[in-house]
Motif scaffolding. Structure first.
Motif: not given
Length: 327
Positions: A232, A236, A255, A270, A273, A303
């Motif tokens: 992640v 991200v 996602i 999920s 994140i 993402i």
């Protein structure tokens, strides 16, 4: 057997026939040239929203045809743009006099064929524009960035704007703003299977491919030893820093699996994140988790984050009825 799709050309036609049979109250499928049109009547003067894309990314674009989203969608061959003949046929079928807005991912073939179609439409007196989707932060140069998950988000914003009575100029402006507020990255967990060349070599158990595209474009192979939080972070943080997002921002989170990743794994991602976004004081106002933009049977996911404002949130929440999205 790697796939039931042994003949990609005929498989697309058969898939379209199956889709028509599965959603007879929502869409109408045309053949030769191939395109999908919404059944819900559109009022005179409405802006028509059209999306073309190579097949293999389903449900994009054909799964998003319907009230509140796309008026028409044109599927090309696998990973290949639909032709201007297809796109112009769709324009002729859905034009209601308010102009036509194309949503186009930033790939050379799609952009070229859309520009050719717009030129032909303008010659016929049909006002037409396009909005370019280039949200992939794995590519440093903005002009070269590929279109990823923001294509799905932009189709919803454009469709809602058109359904709400926006003019063509206003619909273009708000759709461009939605794209400008969005950033995405893809990660691969195994090599996808393409009909033309069979299975590829799988990644090692402790590696991912960071920054992959949706046509099998390679990313950077990275070793990950700390599990989901490390993955992640790698995905991200580049997204957050690129816009950049700021503490207190309202977020739309997408996602999307690439076709070969089970929902169980998507929801594992999920959880991680959401924890990261909460640590940055980013509020997930709306979200979609599932297969919304795919790469045939590839393992992995895309993402996407969109920074919301009041208008974008209102358009996202506006009614929609398509084979995939409906609220």
């Amino acid at each position: 057997m790697q796939s039931l799709m042994t003949k990609p050309g005929s498989a697309i036609t058969q898939s379209l026939r199956g889709m028509a049979l599965s959603h007879p109250d929502t869409i109408k499928v045309h053949f030769d040239p191939d395109f999908v049109e919404r059944l819900a009547p559109a009022p005179s003067g409405k802006v028509a929203v059209v999306k073309g894309s190579g097949s293999g990314h389903e449900p994009l674009p054909i799964g998003y045809v319907g009230l509140g989203m796309l008026d028409a969608a044109c599927p090309g061959p696998i990973f290949t743009s639909p032709s201007p003949v297809q796109l112009l046929a769709a324009v002729h079928s859905v034009d209601r006099g308010g102009g036509v807005l194309f949503v186009v991912k930033n790939y050379a073939g799609g952009v070229l064929n859309t520009e050719l179609t717009i030129e032909l439409a303008l010659q016929e007196g049909i006002d037409a524009r396009y909005v370019l989707v280039n949200d992939d932060v794995s590519i440093p140069k903005v002009a070269n960035r590929r279109g990823l998950g923001a294509a799905t988000l932009a189709c919803k914003i454009a469709g809602a704007a058109a359904e709400s009575g926006y003019t063509l100029d206003a619909a273009v402006e708000v759709t461009r703003r939605a794209v400008a507020a969005s950033r995405s990255m893809g990660v691969g967990t195994n090599v996808n299977t393409l009909p033309r060349n069979g299975p590829g070599e799988n990644l090692a158990d402790d590696t991912i491919e960071l920054g992959v595209g949706i046509h099998g474009e390679p990313g950077e192979v990275r070793s990950v030893s700390k599990g989901m939080p490390e993955i992640v972070d790698l995905i991200v943080h580049p997204i957050l820093h690129d816009l950049p997002f700021a503490s207190g921002d309202r977020i739309l989170l997408l996602i999307s699996g690439m076709g070969g990743t089970p929902p169980l794994e998507l929801y594992l991602f999920s959880e991680a994140i959401h924890e990261l976004l909460a640590a940055h004081n980013l509020r997930v106002e709306r979200q979609l988790i599932g297969n919304y933009l795919t790469c045939l049977g590839r393992g992995g996911y895309t993402i996407s984050l969109m920074r919301l404002d009041d208008e974008l949130l209102q358009l996202w929440d506006a009614p929609v009825h398509t084979p995939v999205l409906h609220w």
